[in-house]
Design a protein around this motif. Sequence first.
Motif, mmCIF file in Angstrom:
data_model
loop_
_atom_site.group_PDB
_atom_site.id
_atom_site.type_symbol
_atom_site.label_atom_id
_atom_site.label_comp_id
_atom_site.label_asym_id
_atom_site.label_seq_id
_atom_site.Cartn_x
_atom_site.Cartn_y
_atom_site.Cartn_z
ATOM 1 N N SER A 134 6.405 -7.217 7.920
ATOM 2 C CA SER A 134 5.388 -6.680 8.826
ATOM 3 C C SER A 134 5.116 -7.696 9.918
ATOM 4 C CB SER A 134 4.091 -6.353 8.078
ATOM 5 O OG SER A 134 3.528 -7.510 7.511
ATOM 6 N N ASP B 141 1.837 -8.372 11.798
ATOM 7 C CA ASP B 141 0.426 -8.109 12.045
ATOM 8 C C ASP B 141 -0.123 -9.148 13.002
ATOM 9 O OD1 ASP B 141 0.587 -6.064 10.162
ATOM 10 O OD2 ASP B 141 0.085 -7.412 8.510
ATOM 11 N N LYS C 36 -2.214 -12.548 12.235
ATOM 12 C CA LYS C 36 -2.017 -12.944 10.838
ATOM 13 C C LYS C 36 -0.974 -14.062 10.758
ATOM 14 C CE LYS C 36 -4.773 -9.682 9.340
ATOM 15 N NZ LYS C 36 -6.095 -9.982 8.751
ATOM 16 N N HIS D 10 2.423 -8.658 18.244
ATOM 17 C CA HIS D 10 3.554 -7.979 17.605
ATOM 18 C C HIS D 10 4.364 -7.147 18.594
ATOM 19 C CE1 HIS D 10 0.523 -4.769 17.582
ATOM 20 N NE2 HIS D 10 1.499 -3.924 17.454
ATOM 21 N N SER E 2 0.001 -7.670 5.931
ATOM 22 C CA SER E 2 -0.417 -6.467 5.204
ATOM 23 C C SER E 2 0.649 -5.943 4.246
ATOM 24 C CB SER E 2 -0.797 -5.362 6.196
ATOM 25 O OG SER E 2 0.295 -5.050 7.047
#
Length: 413
Positions: A289, A291, A294, A320, A405
């Motif tokens: 992922s 994110d 993050k 992203h 996530s």
Amino acid sequence: MEDFSSEVVNCFVDCMYTGEIEMVQKHIFEDVNKMAHAFKVSWLSKKCLKFYQTDILNFDTNTYDEILFACEIASRAHTNLKQTKYVKYFVKSAVSWKIGKSIFIQRYLADFPQLSKRQLNMTLAIAQNEVNLVANCLIFHLSATLKSKEFDENSLYLLKHIDLEKFARKFPSNFQEFSHFITEISEISSFKGIHPILEKLVEVNNNPNNKMASKFSDSKRIESSDSSESEEFSDSDEFGGGAVQPDSAISTASDWTKIPSESLKETMVKVQNQRQCPNETVVEMVTTSNDAGKLIEISYHCLVSRKSVRSRLFLRCSDHKLSRWSYVVEGCTEFSFGKRILKDIPNSKVKMWKIRKTSSNIVIVCNDENVLNFNFETDSIEEYKESSRKWIKKPKFIGFESQFSSPTFVKVI
């Protein structure tokens, strides 16, 4: 009235006439609240508190700057007006922050020497039971200023006000690392004002209710031979002062290890001795992922002067859509995301990473693209050159934490 702008005064007068706060806006809210406090208009003070909850804490973009705006309002209301509920509501709002409490505290303390006591108190209030977040930032700051003759005023203030008992109970191994660090730097330099704190550390560590007290007070050190290749850690929690939690799962290097999504606990992987490349450690990692805001934290645990030392590499997805990633090499670079950017990160959801650390540099490859070649000697900030040396040795364990996530998978070669 001379201390307030005409816009604030007009808004205050309108509130007094109408009994409502329709003219109150975010940019003048704090001054309106000050006027309500100064003139002891209790009903308006209550409505201002309600406005803070419903409007100020209702973050539009959930950026650091927006959260900081709310933080400073709460901190000043508490310190200057003795309105304690503002801090209470701000701390409760942390569950909605996209950047997370840990990242907010790191950024809030970035300009550490210039912070006021009000801001230091606010940091402790935000951390609440997660005292380790503040302690880690303090260690980072002190590591960068080891050449100083004494502790700076803010460091001493935090050391005096951190709840060491709570720290030792909730994060025993982190507390042990912290205790060893503070003790060591107080021995090698003529720091002033530290003796009462050292006495407190000893007292806390001698408390039988604290899980790892005996280990610190007995000053047990991990013995090693002259050859770094033959040094071995015990697989038990005798891992010295490192950041390994006693209940952390430890995987072997040959496994693919799953790092849970939004993990708050460090997952440990043991590094096997490789005779062919004794000073090289390779981490293969798959992220699934991207994110924004993050990060992934990779901690290299090794022995330095017979004590376990943790060096951390942070990789953060800044944007992203643009596939923009930044990095921090603890003890070598600024602890500020966005200043150091990984180059040519492929724009794909699933990313295959290879992170090679040697005694001289860190090389990162992502989806077969070379995105970083960081040399500890030439690329570190000048004042951090001393602390960057802890990256030279080969680690015995590598720890992983992920805020993403979806799960991350790692293998240590």
